[in-house]
Design a protein around this motif. Structure first.
Motif, PDB file in Angstrom:
ATOM      1  N   PRO A 281       0.825  -1.206   0.000  1.00 50.37           N
ATOM      2  CA  PRO A 281       0.000   0.000   0.000  1.00 50.37           C
ATOM      3  C   PRO A 281       0.857   1.252   0.000  1.00 50.37           C
ATOM      4  O   PRO A 281       2.062   1.214   0.283  1.00 50.37           O
ATOM      5  CB  PRO A 281      -0.803  -0.125   1.292  1.00 50.37           C
ATOM      6  CG  PRO A 281       0.028  -0.984   2.186  1.00 50.37           C
ATOM      7  CD  PRO A 281       0.768  -1.925   1.276  1.00 50.37           C
ATOM      8  N   ALA A 282       0.225   2.383  -0.297  1.00 53.91           N
ATOM      9  CA  ALA A 282       0.953   3.652  -0.401  1.00 53.91           C
ATOM     10  C   ALA A 282       1.662   3.992   0.900  1.00 53.91           C
ATOM     11  O   ALA A 282       2.802   4.478   0.895  1.00 53.91           O
ATOM     12  CB  ALA A 282      -0.009   4.765  -0.803  1.00 53.91           C
ATOM     13  N   ALA A 283       1.009   3.744   2.026  1.00 50.96           N
ATOM     14  CA  ALA A 283       1.605   4.102   3.318  1.00 50.96           C
ATOM     15  C   ALA A 283       2.899   3.324   3.551  1.00 50.96           C
ATOM     16  O   ALA A 283       3.889   3.882   4.047  1.00 50.96           O
ATOM     17  CB  ALA A 283       0.611   3.835   4.444  1.00 50.96           C
ATOM     18  N   LEU A 284       2.897   2.036   3.190  1.00 52.41           N
ATOM     19  CA  LEU A 284       4.096   1.222   3.388  1.00 52.41           C
ATOM     20  C   LEU A 284       5.215   1.669   2.458  1.00 52.41           C
ATOM     21  O   LEU A 284       6.398   1.598   2.806  1.00 52.41           O
ATOM     22  CB  LEU A 284       3.767  -0.254   3.144  1.00 52.41           C
ATOM     23  CG  LEU A 284       4.893  -1.256   3.399  1.00 52.41           C
ATOM     24  CD1 LEU A 284       5.333  -1.208   4.859  1.00 52.41           C
ATOM     25  CD2 LEU A 284       4.440  -2.664   3.033  1.00 52.41           C
ATOM     26  N   ALA A 285       4.855   2.165   1.273  1.00 50.35           N
ATOM     27  CA  ALA A 285       5.850   2.649   0.310  1.00 50.35           C
ATOM     28  C   ALA A 285       6.328   4.054   0.621  1.00 50.35           C
ATOM     29  O   ALA A 285       7.253   4.556  -0.034  1.00 50.35           O
ATOM     30  CB  ALA A 285       5.272   2.596  -1.098  1.00 50.35           C
ATOM     31  N   LEU A 398      -7.642   5.555 -10.163  1.00 47.94           N
ATOM     32  CA  LEU A 398      -6.835   4.671  -9.324  1.00 47.94           C
ATOM     33  C   LEU A 398      -6.920   5.109  -7.867  1.00 47.94           C
ATOM     34  O   LEU A 398      -6.928   6.311  -7.564  1.00 47.94           O
ATOM     35  CB  LEU A 398      -5.374   4.710  -9.760  1.00 47.94           C
ATOM     36  CG  LEU A 398      -5.026   4.188 -11.152  1.00 47.94           C
ATOM     37  CD1 LEU A 398      -3.583   4.553 -11.480  1.00 47.94           C
ATOM     38  CD2 LEU A 398      -5.227   2.687 -11.239  1.00 47.94           C
ATOM     39  N   SER A 399      -6.959   4.146  -6.957  1.00 48.86           N
ATOM     40  CA  SER A 399      -6.847   4.477  -5.544  1.00 48.86           C
ATOM     41  C   SER A 399      -5.369   4.717  -5.221  1.00 48.86           C
ATOM     42  O   SER A 399      -4.483   4.293  -5.969  1.00 48.86           O
ATOM     43  CB  SER A 399      -7.384   3.328  -4.692  1.00 48.86           C
ATOM     44  OG  SER A 399      -6.520   2.205  -4.798  1.00 48.86           O
ATOM     45  N   PRO A 400      -5.074   5.379  -4.101  1.00 49.93           N
ATOM     46  CA  PRO A 400      -3.666   5.563  -3.725  1.00 49.93           C
ATOM     47  C   PRO A 400      -2.897   4.243  -3.640  1.00 49.93           C
ATOM     48  O   PRO A 400      -1.739   4.168  -4.066  1.00 49.93           O
ATOM     49  CB  PRO A 400      -3.758   6.258  -2.362  1.00 49.93           C
ATOM     50  CG  PRO A 400      -5.056   7.006  -2.417  1.00 49.93           C
ATOM     51  CD  PRO A 400      -5.986   6.111  -3.194  1.00 49.93           C
ATOM     52  N   ASP A 401      -3.544   3.198  -3.115  1.00 50.25           N
ATOM     53  CA  ASP A 401      -2.846   1.922  -2.981  1.00 50.25           C
ATOM     54  C   ASP A 401      -2.600   1.238  -4.315  1.00 50.25           C
ATOM     55  O   ASP A 401      -1.720   0.375  -4.434  1.00 50.25           O
ATOM     56  CB  ASP A 401      -3.631   0.984  -2.064  1.00 50.25           C
ATOM     57  CG  ASP A 401      -3.587   1.425  -0.618  1.00 50.25           C
ATOM     58  OD1 ASP A 401      -2.703   2.232  -0.272  1.00 50.25           O
ATOM     59  OD2 ASP A 401      -4.437   0.974   0.167  1.00 50.25           O
ATOM     60  N   HIS A 402      -3.373   1.590  -5.335  1.00 49.13           N
ATOM     61  CA  HIS A 402      -3.175   1.011  -6.664  1.00 49.13           C
ATOM     62  C   HIS A 402      -2.372   1.919  -7.584  1.00 49.13           C
ATOM     63  O   HIS A 402      -2.267   1.651  -8.777  1.00 49.13           O
ATOM     64  CB  HIS A 402      -4.511   0.656  -7.302  1.00 49.13           C
ATOM     65  CG  HIS A 402      -5.075  -0.650  -6.827  1.00 49.13           C
ATOM     66  ND1 HIS A 402      -4.413  -1.847  -6.964  1.00 49.13           N
ATOM     67  CD2 HIS A 402      -6.234  -0.946  -6.185  1.00 49.13           C
ATOM     68  CE1 HIS A 402      -5.131  -2.822  -6.439  1.00 49.13           C
ATOM     69  NE2 HIS A 402      -6.249  -2.309  -5.964  1.00 49.13           N
TER      70      HIS A 402
END
Length: 431
Positions: A281-285, A398-402
């Motif tokens: 996910p975006a937060a982990l990246a 797109l969602s942030p995680d995608h």
């Protein structure tokens, strides 16, 4: 005389004595049957593993190559294609699913031959010395390769180094020993499998082969607690259970619900257009809303210089739709998602290339750390009509995680090459 009997009784309690191993189920026929299953499955794993290695296009750029000291072991025979678009989904799904399903067979095979590991004297002849040496690498390499594969499938990255490098070299050690061992054992395996009237007759029989004719048969077998059919059912049932709890992650459809052994990344992706699996996910990246907001610009470079494009600029360009899955090295994949965005070859045209002559491209992400935040795509991938800088999926942004505001999607490419949160495309530069 009494002392000798006491000494013999003591030795019989040690693994070096054939009388220590008392299971009536062990025998060369059982070992040969399990070996035949592995003889069919292990080469399939190796070939699909090499295909996965080739799919990363390691010779294209050091960024794509996670085994830089591979030498001659890193050969492959063709540039990875974009057609059929589901190619990597199938090859890697087979690799992971078959590998997991073979675990009970591998463990049963090791159990069936364990008396040989303790046999004395350790070496009787040159051929036996070679056989035992191949066993050392076969057992060690096999356990290591399967273990690292299972951990990677579960996204449990507890390796003392790169998974790619460890699994790659472990697989070569295992396969080299497997080939040497098979060459030594195949004649005996074929001969043994022809005996007893075939597998079904053997499983129905309760008569053990004389220990004098079988170095794995117990000379003093204990009363059976499990029949031959029971053992076959135990091993086969274990493989079937692992198959059912793994295969759905790549097959999809109703079987996806049975894929309990499959990785689930960031948890439940939810419903709606963006409701399909992610790993990172975006937060982990470390990608924030501030980076992907109004100030975000895509930088495209080529022989005509540099172009900076806002998301609105990209949406104003000709849009194309491609129905493609995402398939990852862990074996999971999605069904086809409907991606919409700008063709990579059209972006190459903005900076001086004809669409049909678009070159390789270096893709860079907003992600600051981790593997494949920078990756290269080969020219055949750039030129494919379904290779997109996707802005939307399944009719929604797109969602942030995608990968919002934009991500790469390429037919038949491993998931890590479908870069999310794209910040820069450098055409003609892949170093």
């Amino acid at each position: 005389m009494t002392d000798r009997r006491d000494l013999r009784a003591l030795v019989d309690r040690l693994p070096v004595s054939p009388r220590f191993w008392r299971s009536p189920l062990r025998g060369t026929w059982l070992t040969s049957l399990l070996g035949a299953v592995l003889l069919a499955g292990v080469p399939l794993l190796f070939v699909t593993g090499l295909l996965s290695y080739a799919a990363y296009n390691p010779d294209l750029s050091p960024l794509n190559d996670k085994t830089p000291d591979r030498g001659l072991l890193g050969f492959y025979l063709f540039a990875w294609p974009t057609r059929p678009y589901w190619l990597y989904r199938v090859t890697q799904g087979v690799h992971v699913t078959v590998g997991v399903a073979l675990i009970p067979v591998l463990l049963a095979k090791l159990w069936s031959v364990i008396p040989r590991f303790f046999a004395l004297p350790p070496v009787r002849s040159v051929s036996q010395a070679l056989d035992r040496l191949s066993l050392l690498f076969l057992v060690g390499g096999g356990l290591f390769t399967f273990l690292t594969g299972v951990l990677n499938v579960q996204l449990d990255y507890v390796f003392p180094g790169s998974f790619y490098r460890l699994h790659f070299y472990g697989a070569w050690v295992f396969m080299s020993a497997f080939v040497a061992h098979a060459a030594l054992r195949i004649p005996g395996t074929v001969r043994t499998l022809r005996e007893h009237g075939g597998p079904l007759a053997y499983l129905r029989s309760t008569t053990a082969r004389p220990a004098s004719a079988d170095d794995l048969a117990a000379p003093d077998p204990a009363p059976p607690t499990l029949s031959r059919r029971g053992l076959a059912a135990l091993v086969g049932g274990g493989s079937m259970l692992l198959l059912l709890t793994t295969a759905g992650q790549s097959i999809g459809g109703p079987l996806r619900r049975t894929a309990l052994f499959a990785p689930h990344g960031g948890g439940d992706p939810g419903d709606g257009p963006n409701g399909f699996q992610i790993n990172k996910p975006a937060a982990l990246a470390g990608v924030t809303d501030r980076q992907t907001g109004e100030a975000w610009r895509l930088v495209v470079t080529g022989p005509r210089g540099q172009v900076r494009l806002a998301r609105a600029d990209l949406l104003a360009m000709p849009q194309h739709t491609a129905a493609l899955p995402i398939a990852c090295v862990e074996g999971w994949s999605t069904e086809n998602q409907h991606w919409r965005g700008v063709r990579l070859r059209d972006l190459a045209a903005l900076v001086g290339y004809e669409p049909d002559d678009a070159p390789d491209v270096l893709v860079e992400s907003l992600q600051l750390h981790g593997s494949f935040r920078r990756a290269a795509l080969r020219q055949n991938q750039v030129r494919d009509a379904d290779s997109l800088l996707a802005l939307q999926v399944n009719g929604a942004d797109l969602s942030p995680d995608h990968g919002y505001p934009a991500r790469v999607i390429v037919p038949a490419a491993p998931g890590v090459l479908n870069t999310k949160w794209v910040a820069r495309l450098s055409f003609g530069r892949v170093a």
